[in-house]
Design an enzyme around this catalytic site. Sequence first.
Site, mmCIF file in Angstrom:
data_model
loop_
_atom_site.group_PDB
_atom_site.id
_atom_site.type_symbol
_atom_site.label_atom_id
_atom_site.label_comp_id
_atom_site.label_asym_id
_atom_site.label_seq_id
_atom_site.Cartn_x
_atom_site.Cartn_y
_atom_site.Cartn_z
ATOM 1 N N ASN A 102 0.879 -1.182 0.000
ATOM 2 C CA ASN A 102 0.000 0.000 0.000
ATOM 3 C C ASN A 102 0.910 1.224 0.000
ATOM 4 O O ASN A 102 1.516 1.542 1.013
ATOM 5 C CB ASN A 102 -0.893 -0.036 1.254
ATOM 6 N N TRP A 103 0.976 1.878 -1.142
ATOM 7 C CA TRP A 103 1.903 3.008 -1.266
ATOM 8 C C TRP A 103 1.353 4.308 -0.704
ATOM 9 O O TRP A 103 2.060 5.321 -0.677
ATOM 10 C CB TRP A 103 2.305 3.202 -2.742
ATOM 11 N N LYS A 104 0.062 4.294 -0.300
ATOM 12 C CA LYS A 104 -0.544 5.520 0.253
ATOM 13 C C LYS A 104 -0.276 6.692 -0.703
ATOM 14 O O LYS A 104 -0.360 6.510 -1.912
ATOM 15 C CB LYS A 104 -0.024 5.762 1.677
ATOM 16 N N HIS A 124 -9.648 1.484 4.378
ATOM 17 C CA HIS A 124 -8.386 1.569 5.118
ATOM 18 C C HIS A 124 -8.588 2.495 6.316
ATOM 19 O O HIS A 124 -9.340 3.471 6.239
ATOM 20 C CB HIS A 124 -7.279 2.094 4.197
ATOM 21 N N GLU A 163 -6.931 4.824 7.515
ATOM 22 C CA GLU A 163 -6.683 6.257 7.264
ATOM 23 C C GLU A 163 -7.881 6.892 6.576
ATOM 24 O O GLU A 163 -8.190 8.060 6.803
ATOM 25 C CB GLU A 163 -5.389 6.429 6.442
ATOM 26 N N GLU A 187 -5.846 -4.947 10.082
ATOM 27 C CA GLU A 187 -4.791 -3.977 10.368
ATOM 28 C C GLU A 187 -5.092 -3.266 11.675
ATOM 29 O O GLU A 187 -5.853 -2.287 11.697
ATOM 30 C CB GLU A 187 -4.720 -2.935 9.246
ATOM 31 N N GLY A 228 2.153 2.062 10.750
ATOM 32 C CA GLY A 228 3.132 3.140 10.655
ATOM 33 C C GLY A 228 3.796 3.489 11.982
ATOM 34 O O GLY A 228 4.454 4.515 12.099
ATOM 35 N N SER A 242 3.021 -2.298 10.298
ATOM 36 C CA SER A 242 4.462 -2.418 10.528
ATOM 37 C C SER A 242 5.022 -3.801 10.181
ATOM 38 O O SER A 242 5.944 -4.275 10.838
ATOM 39 C CB SER A 242 4.815 -2.022 11.971
ATOM 40 N N GLY A 257 2.688 -1.196 4.259
ATOM 41 C CA GLY A 257 2.823 0.218 3.903
ATOM 42 C C GLY A 257 4.280 0.573 3.692
ATOM 43 O O GLY A 257 4.850 0.353 2.620
HETATM 44 P P1 PGA Z 1 2.621 0.130 7.592
HETATM 45 O O1 PGA Z 1 1.197 0.423 6.894
HETATM 46 O O2 PGA Z 1 3.116 -1.175 7.034
HETATM 47 O O3 PGA Z 1 3.489 1.302 7.195
HETATM 48 O O4 PGA Z 1 2.365 0.050 9.061
HETATM 49 C C1 PGA Z 1 0.278 -0.610 6.651
HETATM 50 C C2 PGA Z 1 -0.980 -0.059 6.018
HETATM 51 O O5 PGA Z 1 -1.415 1.049 6.406
HETATM 52 O O6 PGA Z 1 -1.598 -0.690 5.126
#
Ligand code: PGA
Length: 253
Positions: free
Chosen positions: A10-12, A97, A99, A167, A173, A213, A234
Amino acid sequence: MSRKKLLAGNWKMHKTNAELSAFFESFIAESKGSLSSIDILFALPFTLLQRAKELTQDQNITIAAQNIHHEQSGAFTGEVSIPMLRDIGVTATLIGHSERRQYFGETDESVAKKMLACLAGSITPVVCVGELKEEREQGKTNEVLTRQVEAFLSATRDLKDLIIAYEPVWAIGTGLTATSDQAQEAHAFIRGLVRKHHGELKAESIRILYGGSAKPDNIAELVSKPDVDGGLVGGASLKPSDFAAMAIICAGD
Ligand code: PGA
């Protein structure tokens, strides 16, 4: 039933088209033969999707969006629909997601609508769920997962090839990964909800990814658990060498 592992990045809101090309050149070279024994998916910003499809056309790599609107078209400034994704050959998208739930007002209800639109439009939804830190501390993890998962599971009789990503929000993150036992417990619980609503066959075939993470030094332990079918990654998916290392580990599991 054995489920094929799926490693998803997931490149956000990261990377330009020039960075995308450089990434795939390294990633495809570094992941070597592993791409044939696992499935790989990248959830990318809309601006990268078309070029990513071109760069990966001979590979076992699915290119996905990070969000969609549930309507086909209309006066929804700034949104992108499923027919628009299909127009450029995109066949999957993330939905819900954390976010998007936290910053853009996504709710269990909007997630269910988007999932239904995906299933109707032959787009594979990767539906994300997970509890907040306070909810885990208060012992409410299963209650939250039940609410989030049942909201979309109960919206249809036919799930087709839906993917679920667990998640825990406190792990995204933050560098704080769930232990493999915590992940297994949540994944088995979610699979139990799929079983309750859609029966044994569906429960056994659906893939549940862990996210939060995940990185090269913890992915082996996570995917060694029976109900952890891969990762949604991510930060570590932005570096070709890290993500290729994770692909090789998942392929060997
Ligand atoms: P992260 O993000 O691996 O940087 O914790 C995962 C995600 O939000 O899909």
